[in-house]
Motif scaffolding. Sequence first.
Motif, PDB file in Angstrom:
ATOM      1  N   LYS A   6       1.982  40.287   0.730  1.00  9.79           N
ATOM      2  CA  LYS A   6       1.524  38.894   0.825  1.00  9.79           C
ATOM      3  C   LYS A   6       1.980  38.095  -0.389  1.00  9.79           C
ATOM      4  N   ILE A   7       1.932  38.730  -1.567  1.00  9.56           N
ATOM      5  CA  ILE A   7       2.394  38.067  -2.789  1.00  9.56           C
ATOM      6  C   ILE A   7       3.897  37.797  -2.698  1.00  9.56           C
ATOM      7  N   THR A   8       4.642  38.799  -2.208  1.00  6.58           N
ATOM      8  CA  THR A   8       6.088  38.632  -2.025  1.00  6.58           C
ATOM      9  C   THR A   8       6.373  37.482  -1.068  1.00  6.58           C
ATOM     10  N   GLU A   9       5.633  37.432   0.025  1.00 12.71           N
ATOM     11  CA  GLU A   9       5.803  36.368   1.005  1.00 12.71           C
ATOM     12  C   GLU A   9       5.551  35.003   0.371  1.00 12.71           C
ATOM     13  N   THR A  10       4.523  34.928  -0.475  1.00 13.60           N
ATOM     14  CA  THR A  10       4.206  33.667  -1.163  1.00 13.60           C
ATOM     15  C   THR A  10       5.346  33.247  -2.092  1.00 13.60           C
ATOM     16  N   ILE A  11       5.918  34.226  -2.793  1.00 12.22           N
ATOM     17  CA  ILE A  11       7.037  33.940  -3.702  1.00 12.22           C
ATOM     18  C   ILE A  11       8.248  33.438  -2.916  1.00 12.22           C
ATOM     19  N   LEU A  12       8.532  34.099  -1.796  1.00 12.20           N
ATOM     20  CA  LEU A  12       9.680  33.704  -0.967  1.00 12.20           C
ATOM     21  C   LEU A  12       9.483  32.305  -0.390  1.00 12.20           C
ATOM     22  N   LYS A  13       8.265  31.992  -0.003  1.00 10.28           N
ATOM     23  CA  LYS A  13       7.979  30.645   0.495  1.00 10.28           C
ATOM     24  C   LYS A  13       8.213  29.611  -0.603  1.00 10.28           C
ATOM     25  N   ALA A  14       7.795  29.965  -1.823  1.00 15.54           N
ATOM     26  CA  ALA A  14       7.933  29.032  -2.949  1.00 15.54           C
ATOM     27  C   ALA A  14       9.393  28.752  -3.289  1.00 15.54           C
ATOM     28  N   MET A  15      10.278  29.672  -2.912  1.00 10.68           N
ATOM     29  CA  MET A  15      11.711  29.462  -3.172  1.00 10.68           C
ATOM     30  C   MET A  15      12.314  28.422  -2.231  1.00 10.68           C
ATOM     31  N   LYS A  16      11.584  28.085  -1.177  1.00 14.01           N
ATOM     32  CA  LYS A  16      11.959  27.026  -0.229  1.00 14.01           C
ATOM     33  C   LYS A  16      13.342  27.227   0.393  1.00 14.01           C
ATOM     34  N   THR A  17      13.656  28.505   0.669  1.00 15.61           N
ATOM     35  CA  THR A  17      14.929  28.823   1.329  1.00 15.61           C
ATOM     36  C   THR A  17      14.996  28.184   2.716  1.00 15.61           C
ATOM     37  N   LYS A  18      13.887  28.257   3.440  1.00 15.67           N
ATOM     38  CA  LYS A  18      13.859  27.710   4.799  1.00 15.67           C
ATOM     39  C   LYS A  18      14.099  26.204   4.778  1.00 15.67           C
ATOM     40  N   GLU A  19      13.504  25.526   3.808  1.00 18.84           N
ATOM     41  CA  GLU A  19      13.702  24.080   3.687  1.00 18.84           C
ATOM     42  C   GLU A  19      15.159  23.762   3.369  1.00 18.84           C
ATOM     43  N   MET A  20      15.772  24.581   2.513  1.00 20.06           N
ATOM     44  CA  MET A  20      17.180  24.352   2.168  1.00 20.06           C
ATOM     45  C   MET A  20      18.069  24.511   3.400  1.00 20.06           C
ATOM     46  N   PHE A  21      17.842  25.577   4.172  1.00 22.75           N
ATOM     47  CA  PHE A  21      18.669  25.828   5.356  1.00 22.75           C
ATOM     48  C   PHE A  21      18.439  24.798   6.456  1.00 22.75           C
ATOM     49  N   ASN A  22      17.370  24.017   6.322  1.00 22.01           N
ATOM     50  CA  ASN A  22      17.070  22.971   7.306  1.00 22.01           C
ATOM     51  C   ASN A  22      17.662  21.622   6.915  1.00 22.01           C
ATOM     52  N   PRO A 280      13.453  45.340   3.714  1.00 21.56           N
ATOM     53  CA  PRO A 280      13.693  46.531   2.870  1.00 21.56           C
ATOM     54  C   PRO A 280      14.421  46.237   1.562  1.00 21.56           C
ATOM     55  N   MET A 281      14.918  45.002   1.397  1.00 23.07           N
ATOM     56  CA  MET A 281      15.605  44.651   0.144  1.00 23.07           C
ATOM     57  C   MET A 281      14.626  44.502  -1.015  1.00 23.07           C
ATOM     58  N   PHE A 282      13.355  44.308  -0.695  1.00 18.07           N
ATOM     59  CA  PHE A 282      12.350  44.066  -1.736  1.00 18.07           C
ATOM     60  C   PHE A 282      11.429  45.282  -1.795  1.00 18.07           C
ATOM     61  N   THR A 283      11.561  46.094  -2.853  1.00 15.30           N
ATOM     62  CA  THR A 283      10.894  47.395  -2.862  1.00 15.30           C
ATOM     63  C   THR A 283       9.644  47.457  -3.738  1.00 15.30           C
ATOM     64  N   PHE A 284       9.178  46.322  -4.237  1.00 13.82           N
ATOM     65  CA  PHE A 284       7.994  46.367  -5.088  1.00 13.82           C
ATOM     66  C   PHE A 284       6.699  46.186  -4.305  1.00 13.82           C
ATOM     67  N   TYR A 285       6.754  46.294  -2.990  1.00 16.94           N
ATOM     68  CA  TYR A 285       5.562  46.343  -2.160  1.00 16.94           C
ATOM     69  C   TYR A 285       5.745  47.481  -1.164  1.00 16.94           C
ATOM     70  N   PRO A 286       4.666  48.075  -0.657  1.00 15.30           N
ATOM     71  CA  PRO A 286       4.760  49.322   0.125  1.00 15.30           C
ATOM     72  C   PRO A 286       5.661  49.241   1.342  1.00 15.30           C
ATOM     73  N   GLU A 287       5.571  48.161   2.113  1.00 11.44           N
ATOM     74  CA  GLU A 287       6.355  48.068   3.341  1.00 11.44           C
ATOM     75  C   GLU A 287       7.853  48.004   3.056  1.00 11.44           C
ATOM     76  N   GLY A 288       8.216  47.245   2.029  1.00 13.58           N
ATOM     77  CA  GLY A 288       9.622  47.150   1.656  1.00 13.58           C
ATOM     78  C   GLY A 288      10.145  48.469   1.122  1.00 13.58           C
ATOM     79  N   LYS A 289       9.343  49.138   0.298  1.00 17.44           N
ATOM     80  CA  LYS A 289       9.746  50.440  -0.245  1.00 17.44           C
ATOM     81  C   LYS A 289       9.931  51.454   0.873  1.00 17.44           C
TER      82      LYS A 289
END
Length: 299
Positions: A6-22, A280-289
């Motif tokens: 969830k923390i990773t998801e929050t960080i990714l949202k904050a990077m606003k990649t989706k907004e950039m691609f839009n 799987p590119m992000f390994t600092f959370y259980p699901e990614g690891k």
Amino acid sequence: MSLRAKITETILKAMKTKEMFNLPDDELFNKIIETNKKRGINTLKLDKRCSDDLILGKYHYIRIRPKNGTINGAVMFIFGGGNMVDCDNGDIDAAKKIADKKNVEVWFPCYPLLTDHSMQDTVEMIYAVYAKMLEEYSHDKITLLGFSSGAAQALILCEHNNELGRKLPMPKQVIAVSPGSCCDDEELKESFRELEKKDIMIPFSFLGKVKKMITRNGEDVPEYMICAEKGNLSGVPLIHFFYGSCETLYAIAPKFEENCKKHNVPYTMTVGEGMFHCYPMFTFYPEGKQGFNEILAYI
């Protein structure tokens, strides 16, 4: 979903990649150009076990040896970014980790991007790197590993080889993590729209923008280079697919499955429940690891 995910998801949202691609096409293109100034071959931190070589006289590819010097095979690591965003040190770190964990030499093509080149240039460069690998490794010792558009390129490499009359032997396997496509099939649009609501990184509109870039020069680009799920995959020994259940591109998964069945290609389809693009590119959370370890197990 774990707390770290969830923390990773929050960080990714904050990077606003989706907004950039839009962003509108021109704004997006300019944003990508600015982003790439901080990425690419000249920014990569390469240690003494990495070599930087040229192929076709002008394109760079990196070879990464495992720390202990023992080499049991080779992996081609194809980074993602919509064929427009350049590689960075996060990609190199992941490649080094694979080299060390599996005692393989990782070949890392810094392939030409759509911002300055055609899709044919990209495909031909990656294909040339694979041909070079075959000079040193048996085909059954080579794994193609790609992420996002890089996963599509791994599949396109095999399809391109078929188009050329199977000029080269196929690799041992392909591991395709969140493979992209410019698919605009009418039957999938509802699935795309529903998944887009959950996706924190890639809007459905971005697929159309990439297609415009691929076809912008009026070239007759083969369909498989635009939609990898529509190419000829016959002869590929095995494909491992990974998707997150909450990513836009997951809508294409059934089409890849259909294509594998059509061409009698054995495959696995791993779906990270509640996970996002290239989880799987992000390994600092259980699901990614877990996802990354599953990739390692296949290699």
